[in-house]
Each structure stands twice: as structure tokens, then as C-alpha cells.
Design a protein around this motif. Structure first.
Motif, mmCIF file in Angstrom:
data_model
loop_
_atom_site.group_PDB
_atom_site.id
_atom_site.type_symbol
_atom_site.label_atom_id
_atom_site.label_comp_id
_atom_site.label_asym_id
_atom_site.label_seq_id
_atom_site.Cartn_x
_atom_site.Cartn_y
_atom_site.Cartn_z
ATOM 1 N N UNK A 193 54.040 -68.299 -57.186
ATOM 2 C CA UNK A 193 54.758 -67.560 -58.211
ATOM 3 C C UNK A 193 56.256 -67.664 -58.035
ATOM 4 N N UNK A 194 56.716 -67.680 -56.767
ATOM 5 C CA UNK A 194 58.146 -67.763 -56.486
ATOM 6 C C UNK A 194 58.721 -69.066 -57.027
ATOM 7 N N UNK A 195 57.993 -70.161 -56.816
ATOM 8 C CA UNK A 195 58.547 -71.427 -57.300
ATOM 9 C C UNK A 195 58.522 -71.477 -58.821
ATOM 10 N N UNK A 196 57.521 -70.830 -59.417
ATOM 11 C CA UNK A 196 57.512 -70.764 -60.877
ATOM 12 C C UNK A 196 58.683 -69.924 -61.374
ATOM 13 N N UNK A 197 58.971 -68.845 -60.638
ATOM 14 C CA UNK A 197 60.110 -67.997 -61.006
ATOM 15 C C UNK A 197 61.418 -68.768 -60.913
ATOM 16 N N UNK A 198 61.535 -69.565 -59.851
ATOM 17 C CA UNK A 198 62.750 -70.348 -59.664
ATOM 18 C C UNK A 198 62.945 -71.296 -60.840
ATOM 19 N N UNK A 221 59.989 -78.498 -57.978
ATOM 20 C CA UNK A 221 58.570 -78.698 -57.691
ATOM 21 C C UNK A 221 58.219 -78.240 -56.301
ATOM 22 N N UNK A 222 56.920 -78.086 -56.082
ATOM 23 C CA UNK A 222 56.441 -77.688 -54.761
ATOM 24 C C UNK A 222 56.261 -78.953 -53.930
ATOM 25 N N UNK A 229 57.555 -75.084 -49.302
ATOM 26 C CA UNK A 229 58.783 -75.842 -49.530
ATOM 27 C C UNK A 229 58.921 -76.124 -51.021
ATOM 28 N N UNK A 230 60.128 -75.896 -51.497
ATOM 29 C CA UNK A 230 60.396 -76.166 -52.901
ATOM 30 C C UNK A 230 61.453 -77.264 -52.983
ATOM 31 N N UNK A 274 68.047 -64.159 -48.676
ATOM 32 C CA UNK A 274 66.866 -63.437 -48.259
ATOM 33 C C UNK A 274 65.696 -63.822 -49.145
ATOM 34 N N UNK A 275 65.928 -63.766 -50.430
ATOM 35 C CA UNK A 275 64.858 -64.052 -51.384
ATOM 36 C C UNK A 275 65.232 -65.272 -52.209
ATOM 37 N N UNK A 276 64.215 -65.834 -52.818
ATOM 38 C CA UNK A 276 64.425 -67.053 -53.571
ATOM 39 C C UNK A 276 65.286 -66.782 -54.818
ATOM 40 N N UNK A 277 65.284 -65.522 -55.273
ATOM 41 C CA UNK A 277 66.096 -65.192 -56.444
ATOM 42 C C UNK A 277 67.584 -65.389 -56.136
ATOM 43 N N UNK A 278 67.981 -65.081 -54.866
ATOM 44 C CA UNK A 278 69.378 -65.293 -54.479
ATOM 45 C C UNK A 278 69.730 -66.770 -54.569
ATOM 46 N N UNK A 279 68.791 -67.604 -54.131
ATOM 47 C CA UNK A 279 69.037 -69.046 -54.207
ATOM 48 C C UNK A 279 69.192 -69.469 -55.663
#
Lengths: 289, 516
Positions: A193-198, A221-222, A229-230, A274-279
Motif C-alpha cells: 500500500x505504501x508504494x501505491x501511495x507513493x 515500482x516495487x 524496496x521501491x 521516517x515515513x514514505x510520505x516524507x520521501x
């Protein structure tokens, strides 16, 4: 104009037929839903109970009996659904059709619910049997888990097989096994879900070739089996990689140019994430310059 | 010709040319259809691959044109591209295209890169041209030493890590494993409609990485050099710690022992290339061999179907969404309603006994095979070999038992039959339970064999062959030729192996379990 008319008329009829068919399908579906609701309602059940209709006892009504059976089935199913909604792991019993199956084909099935974007996905199943004589020790028989979930390792830890040399029975902890397994499944789905969110956060869906600059990301992509790893690619063929831990926290961020590591961009993107959203946020800022 | 050829351990460069008169080159091109030949040539002329596939062009200062030249050289790659695009529109023979490539535009030879692309184009054209064997990648425990300098490597069963695969690192490490008297050329390729990454490895016996390795020009000895070349493919499926290896194919005549040793070399070298410091992996054969990559991907792929074959496939079907929020009672897969609608019979209609039997057989087939084993699913396995190691039923059991005699009246004494069958199953279970453990059960089984030496255990090998073996078995069940209820589980293909040993009615090693 005259040549257009007949085709449009037949088109209109086709359209009407299609819409009527769709309407019929919806109505049929509604009927099913309403039937199930009525059948499962408590009041329906009391009406159908023969005790309330004592005068009918002498002349048993087959239709009523059938309805009662149907209602019981529906209630049982509703209860099952309720259990599935409330606890994400449920168990059930199945029979192995193989005539040579161990333990007479008795199988304990475990159902792991997974959710994604507020919807229940197809659950994962793990089937356990008892191949060991005289003991209640379980063993994994069949399962539908993806290879990204380390099922074999978890089973070896919590449901170990008896070693040939030793007499002492292995310590089994089904409860712990199930909890660990569920944790791994949920983690895996959250990472997906995180990579989809990204991808969504970077707005990859509403990009066109014209408004692309060199610092825009064109692909996310994953990159590995466990979705830890994204990989993302910029329009100028630089590529980057985010490494996450089990829980989806960002561990590392690397950028590769055409000739090996691109330290410039890495430095620019460096930060305490910390979170992928920050990235995603940092990447968006970087794209805007 | 290179000035000096020094033996090295480097890999063969992609730009190395093979003489266009080499029979192997002609053979590899003539396998392709005209369309794929032209699109292949266009791929060569693509900007990305042009440096590795430079065509024969006319030099600017070179004015003297050969009047006898049938294929006058073009001025630029663009012109050549245009020429092949035109050829795509026209009709013609395949031979024209081949001779245009070999005698015209690439008369100075095809590079190894071009040959690799040609082979991979052939693979795209005939996806079943290779026979793949599936291997599992398993983590190893840190090696322990037993006094001497011998390392004991054991599979780490409790490990939770899942190996990661990175193509370029893998290639670098694999190259380190290659012996110095063997030269290799690698080419990665991603097929259009399969979730795998294919690595083509071209192996040649030569200490040189220059033209010397390939050229057939100087004398007699070196032409044989190309003959000894072999090609192996490794496929890395997405999202699963497994890989598929093909049997090596030689261009010349090589003994089967040699090609086998190459495969074992690869199988030895690949885990080393996958391993990293403090993280070791090994390959384990999963007894699954097929020409159909789709079939292998189903059994050793990234989806849910890996250990839920046969009748269990109803649990792995992604399309069926069983949301607990949906309160409509689901129709069980084998209920009368669902089977009726598919067969299309009225419920009230009386069925003749034959019809009823046919319907029953169909329902049983559905129960045993679920969604698998359908002729049109494109997941056919073409060969399955099973060795039976069960003891032969004793004479006493045979005498009064119609279990093993097909012509007996099965419906008449159904009750008696099931009773006896159950007791037999119990006996089998008791036997199985007496010796159970993971996979080092050989010793115990041997001991047991010695115990009851009175029983006769013939070694029976059963081999199924066909376009889609499991679909064939399913059809036999549906036709009532095979009794679906008494058919052993391995006949549904649910174990996901193509070679296996059956003991106590189940595939050994798996113990009837989907875990390996």
C-alpha cells in the motif's frame, strides 16, 4: 440523413435492451440481498418457528420447513461473516478429498482477512493437518500465501516437526504462529500500500509527456519480493531506491545516475525520513526545483 | 583481428563478431519467421542497441562502389532503417531477408549481441522451445566446521529472510564463478507477456575474449571452437525466490554428459552468485520440469497457487471475492444450483442412471480438480513421471476384495466397499505415522522394509505424457473411466511436481504437504 436514421434506431433499441438488462440484473441482485436480509432477521425466524404455529404441527408445511432450513443457513452465514469482520483470523474445518490423506482427511483451515483501501480482499488460507500418530501436532498442508510471506520459516519456528533422533515432542504454539503469520501478511500488504501511495502522491497518473522536466519522476515500482524496496525513475534516466524495514519505515535512500551513484542528488534529497510520505513530499519539492 | 590475445577471465564483449558464413549463425537466423527477422533487424538498428550491432555502411571517403554488389551498402543507419521498414510492408521470402542480413548489411559478421537477440526472438516466437526446470532458492545457516577444514552447509529452515535478486550484481558474481578456460556472454531479456527476467548465457571453450575465441578463419581447429558453444537460459520469476534453468543446447555435437555437467556447474555457480557476505543461499530442485513457463509460474510463481493445486485451487482463485460484508449466501461450488446452471438441465427432469452417473462424475471431477486441469487454461505440463513404492496388496486382501478389480459391481455393495476402504486408509495412516519426520526418513523406511520382507514391493514407474497431463486425467474422471473418489491425490497434480516418488499413496518428501 435518411441513411443514418435506421442505424440510429437500431442503436437506440440496442441501448434500451442493454439498459433493461442492466436494470434486471440490479433488480435480481437487490432481490437476493433483500431475501438474505429478511431470512436472517430475528423476527422472520420467530414467525417461521413451528412452536409459534402449533396448529400447523399436524399438517407439516414443506415450504415452511424449507424456508426454515434456508433461514438457518443464512443466519449461520451471517454469524460467520460477523466473526470474519470482527476477528481477522478465523478457522474452519474442511475435508481433504484425497483418499490417502493423513488423519482421515481432517483439515483445519485458517482464514486470514486482508484489507486494502477499505475493502476486504480475497482472504489468504492456510490448511493444517495432523500427520503425527497419537499427537495433536499440526503441520501445514496447503496454503495460498504469496512467497513474500516467510511461511516456512514461521512454521519451523512455531510448529516444528519432530526430529527423527529425539524422543521429546516438539513444542507447538499455534496461537503464536497465527499471530506472527498475520503480522507478516499485514505488514506485506501495508508495504504494498505504501508504494501505491507513493505513486499516487507523486501524481504519476496525471502526467503527460509535454510538461515533463528532468527532475520529474516517471516510474515507481516495487524492486524486490517482499516489497521492501521501491524503485523510482526520473525523466532523465536517473533512478533511485528507497529501502524500508518490516514496518514500512524508511531506512535508506539511494540515487543512481548513468555512471554509478549520483551523490549530488543523494545529498540534495538527504534527510531524516521516517515515513514514505516524507520521501514523497521531498521528491515533489525537488521536482519543483 | 586483435593484435594480441591474452587469456583473461573477463566475459565476452557484446560487440564481438561471429563470421556471417558460420553455419551456426545461418541456422539461428533461419529458425525465425520473416516478420520476426525484419523486426529483429529493426531492433538492431534501434539507437539503444546500435553500438552493439553496427551494420556495414558505406564510408564517406570510399567512393569506389563494387558494381557486382547485390546489396550496395547504405549511407547511414537511418537509411537502413527506412529500408527495413519498407520491407515490412512488402511481401517476400524469408530467404531474401536472411541473405540481405548476412551478405549485405552485416556481411562483416553478426555480433554476439545480435545472436543473443536472435535466439531470444526465437524464444518469443516459440515459447515452448525450452525445457525449464524449477529450482528453489533457500537460505543456508552460517557454516559450521567439523574439526577439519570441511564446511557443513545446512538449510536454515527457521530463516525469515527472502533472498533478493539484483541483475547486475548477480552477473558480476556469476562471472567470478566462471573458470578461466571458459568464456561466456550474457544477455538479459524480459519477455512481453511473462513475469520473468530471462538471462541467456552463451558459453564457449576458449581462454580468449577476442576474435580468437570465435573466428573460423585460421585453419582447421577453431571452427570446432564455435561448435563447442552452448547456450543456457536462466529465468528469474518476479516476486518469488526461485529460478528456472534450461538444459544447455549446443550448436555442435556434444555428449549429454557434458551438457549435464554444464547445467550442474550453473546450478552450483548460481547460488554463489546470489549469496552475499554472511548471507548464503542454495538451490534446491523442486522436481518440476516443463516446457510451459506458464505452468511452472503457476506452481512456483508469485501468486497464491503455489501450494494450493488440484481441488484446493478454489481457495486461490483471485476473482472470487468473498467479502464478509456481502450477506448474500454464496452458492457452494458443488451445489446443485451451480452445477445445474452450467450443465443446463431442468431440475425437475428425471435423469436416467447413465446421466446421473455422468453428472456425478462431473461433480466429483470438480471437487478433486477445482479450477485446475482445464484443457484451455494454457498451463499444460507435458510429462509427469511417478515411481510407486507402495507394497503390493497381499493375496489375501486381493482375493475377496474388489477394490482392485475395476469390473466389480461398484454400486451394489457400496457400503461394504467404503467400510473396507476406510480400514485400509487407517492402516496406511498408521504405517505413515510410525515413521514421520521431515525429509531424512530414508533410514527409517529402510528399516521398516526389512521388517516386513514378506510383502512384495514392485517398483512401478508411471509416466503420463500429453499436451496437458492433468487436464487429461480430469477428462478421464469426467468420463467415468477413472474413479474420482478413489483416485489418489497426486493424480490431480496438486503437489506441483513432475517427478516424484509415491509412498503410502502420497508424494514422498512432501508427505502430502504443500510445504517443501
Amino acid at each position: 440523413m435518411s441513411s443514418v436514421n435506421p442505424t440510429s434506431e437500431s442503436d437506440l433499441l440496442d441501448e434500451e435492451i442493454a439498459s433493461l438488462k442492466a436494470q434486471a440484473a440490479t433488480l435480481r441482485k437487490n432481490l437476493k440481498i433483500e431475501t438474505s436480509t429478511i431470512l436472517s432477521a430475528a423476527s422472520t425466524h420467530t414467525i417461521l418457528q413451528p412452536s409459534a404455529m402449533t396448529h400447523n404441527l399436524r399438517r407439516p408445511n414443506p415450504a415452511r420447513k424449507k424456508l426454515l432450513v434456508e433461514s438457518d443457513k443464512q443466519r449461520a452465514y451471517m454469524q460467520q461473516c460477523l466473526h470474519r469482520i470482527c476477528s481477522s483470523v478465523t478457522s474452519f474445518k474442511v475435508h481433504d478429498p484425497d483418499p490417502n490423506a493423513v488423519d482421515g482427511g481432517h483439515i483445519l483451515g485458517l482464514r486470514f482477512e486482508v484489507m486494502s483501501r477499505g475493502q476486504f480482499l480475497r482472504p489468504y488460507y492456510v490448511m493444517l493437518n495432523r500427520p503425527y500418530s497419537g499427537s495433536k501436532h499440526l503441520r501445514i498442508h496447503r496454503h495460498t500465501l504469496p512467497p513474500a510471506v516467510p511461511l516456512a520459516g514461521l512454521a519451523a519456528r512455531h510448529l516444528p516437526a519432530r526430529r527423527p533422533g529425539s524422543d521429546e515432542p516438539p513444542q507447538h504454539d499455534l496461537d503464536r504462529f497465527v499471530r506472527m503469520l498475520r503480522r507478516e501478511i499485514v505488514r506485506y500488504h501495508n508495504r504494498l500500500g505504501v508504494s501505491a501511495d507513493l505513486r499516487r502522491g507523486l501524481g504519476l497518473h496525471d502526467q503527460t509527456a509535454e510538461n515533463l522536466t528532468a527532475n520529474d519522476i516517471v516510474d515507481v515500482g516495487i524492486a524486490d519480493i517482499e516489497a521492501k524496496q521501491i524503485r523510482f525513475t526520473w525523466a532523465d534516466e536517473r533512478s533511485g531506491r528507497v529501502v524500508m524495514d518490516d514496518d514500512g519505515k524508511v531506512l535508506k535512500l539511494m540515487v543512481f545516475g548513468k555512471q554509478g551513484r549520483d551523490w549530488e542528488t543523494t545529498k540534495e534529497l538527504y534527510g531524516n525520513y521516517d515515513r514514505i510520505e516524507d520521501v514523497a513530499k521531498r521528491l515533489r519539492e525537488y521536482a519543483q526545483g | 583481428m586483435a593484435r594480441i590475445s591474452v587469456p583473461t577471465t573477463a566475459r565476452l564483449p557484446s560487440t564481438l563478431r561471429v563470421d556471417s558464413t558460420n553455419p551456426a549463425v545461418q541456422k539461428s537466423l533461419s529458425r525465425l519467421s520473416r516478420e520476426s527477422l525484419i523486426s529483429l533487424a529493426l531492433d538492431w538498428l534501434d539507437d539503444g542497441s546500435l553500438p552493439n550491432a553496427i551494420p556495414f555502411l558505406q564510408r564517406a571517403d570510399d567512393e569506389d562502389e563494387d558494381p557486382d554488389d547485390i546489396y550496395p551498402p547504405c549511407q547511414s543507419p537511418d537509411e537502413l532503417r527506412q529500408l527495413y521498414l519498407e520491407m515490412q510492408q512488402q511481401k517476400g521470402s524469408k530467404r531474401d531477408v536472411i541473405s540481405r542480413i548476412l551478405e549485405g548489411d552485416w556481411r562483416h559478421g553478426l555480433t554476439l549481441y545480435q545472436l543473443a537477440m536472435g535466439d531470444l526472438a526465437y524464444f518469443e516466437q516459440n515459447p515452448t522451445s525450452q525445457k525449464w526446470s524449477a529450482y528453489q532458492i533457500l537460505p543456508l545457516l552460517p557454516p559450521s566446521r567439523n574439526g577439519e577444514d570441511e564446511e557443513i552447509l545446512k538449510v536454515d529452515r527457521k530463516s525469515l529472510t527472502i533472498p533478493r535478486f539484483h541483475p547486475s550484481t548477480f552477473l558480476q558474481n556469476l562471472q567470478n564463478q566462471v573458470l578461466p578456460d571458459v568464456k561466456t556472454h550474457y544477455q538479459f531479456h524480459r519477455p512481453k507477456d511473462l513475469p520473468v527476467l530471462i538471462l541467456r548465457i552463451f558459453v564457449i571453450d576458449s581462454p580468449y575474449t577476442t576474435n580468437l575465441a570465435l573466428s573460423s578463419r585460421d585453419g582447421s581447429g577453431t571452427a570446432a571452437n564455435f561448435d563447442s558453444s552452448r547456450t543456457v537460459y536462466i529465468a528469474f520469476p518476479d516476486g518469488v525466490p526461485a529460478l528456472y534453468v534450461t538444459k544447455s543446447q549446443s550448436t555442435g555435437s556434444t555428449s549429454s554428459g557434458e551438457s549435464k555437467s554444464l547445467q550442474s556447474l550453473i546450478v552450483d555457480g548460481v547460488p554463489k552468485a546470489l549469496s552475499r557476505p554472511r548471507e548464503r543461499y542454495t538451490l534446491k530442485s523442486s522436481n518440476l520440469t516443463s516446457r510451459n513457463l506458464d505452468a511452472i509460474l503457476e506452481k512456483k510463481g508469485s501468486g497464491r497457487t503455489n501450494s494450493a493445486g488440484g481441488g484446493w485451487s478454489i481457495y486461490s482463485d483471485e476473482k472470487k471475492k468473498q467479502s464478509p460484508l456481502d450477506t448474500v449466501l454464496p452458492t457452494p461450488p458443488l451445489s446443485r444450483e451451480s452445477s445445474d446452471s452450467s450443465i443446463g438441465q431442468k431440475r425437475g427432469a428425471e435423469l436416467t442412471p447413465v446421466q446421473r452417473a455422468a453428472k456425478r462424475a462431473k461433480v466429483i471431477a470438480e471437487a478433486r480438480f477445482g479450477e485446475s486441469g482445464i484443457v484451455t487454461d494454457g498451463r499444460g505440463i507435458e510429462r509427469v513421471e511417478i515411481v510407486l513404492q507402495d507394497t503390493f496388496p497381499s493375496i489375501r486382501a486381493l482375493a475377496g476384495d474388489d477394490d482392485y478389480e475395476r469390473d466389480a459391481d461398484q454400486t451394489g455393495d457400496e457400503n461394504r466397499n467404503t467400510k473396507r476402504r476406510r480400514s485400509k486408509i487407517d492402516a496406511v495412516i498408521r504405517e505413515a505415522n510410525s515413521l514421520d519426520d521431515d525429509d531424512d526418513d530414508v533410514v527409517m523406511e529402510d528399516a521398516e522394509d526389512a521388517e516386513d520382507s514378506q510383502t512384495w514391493t514392485p517398483t512401478i514407474k508411471i509416466s503420463f505424457q500429453g499436451a496437458h497431463v492433468w487436464a487429461g486425467v480430469r477428462q478421464l474422471v469426467e468420463a467415468g473411466i477413472v474413479d474420482g473418489e478413489r483416485m489418489p491425490g497426486w493424480m490431480t497434480g496438486e503437489d506441483g511436481v513432475t517427478t516424484g516418488i509415491v509412498r503410502h499413496g502420497r508424494i514422498r518428501g512432501h508427505k502430502g504437504s504443500g510445504m517443501t
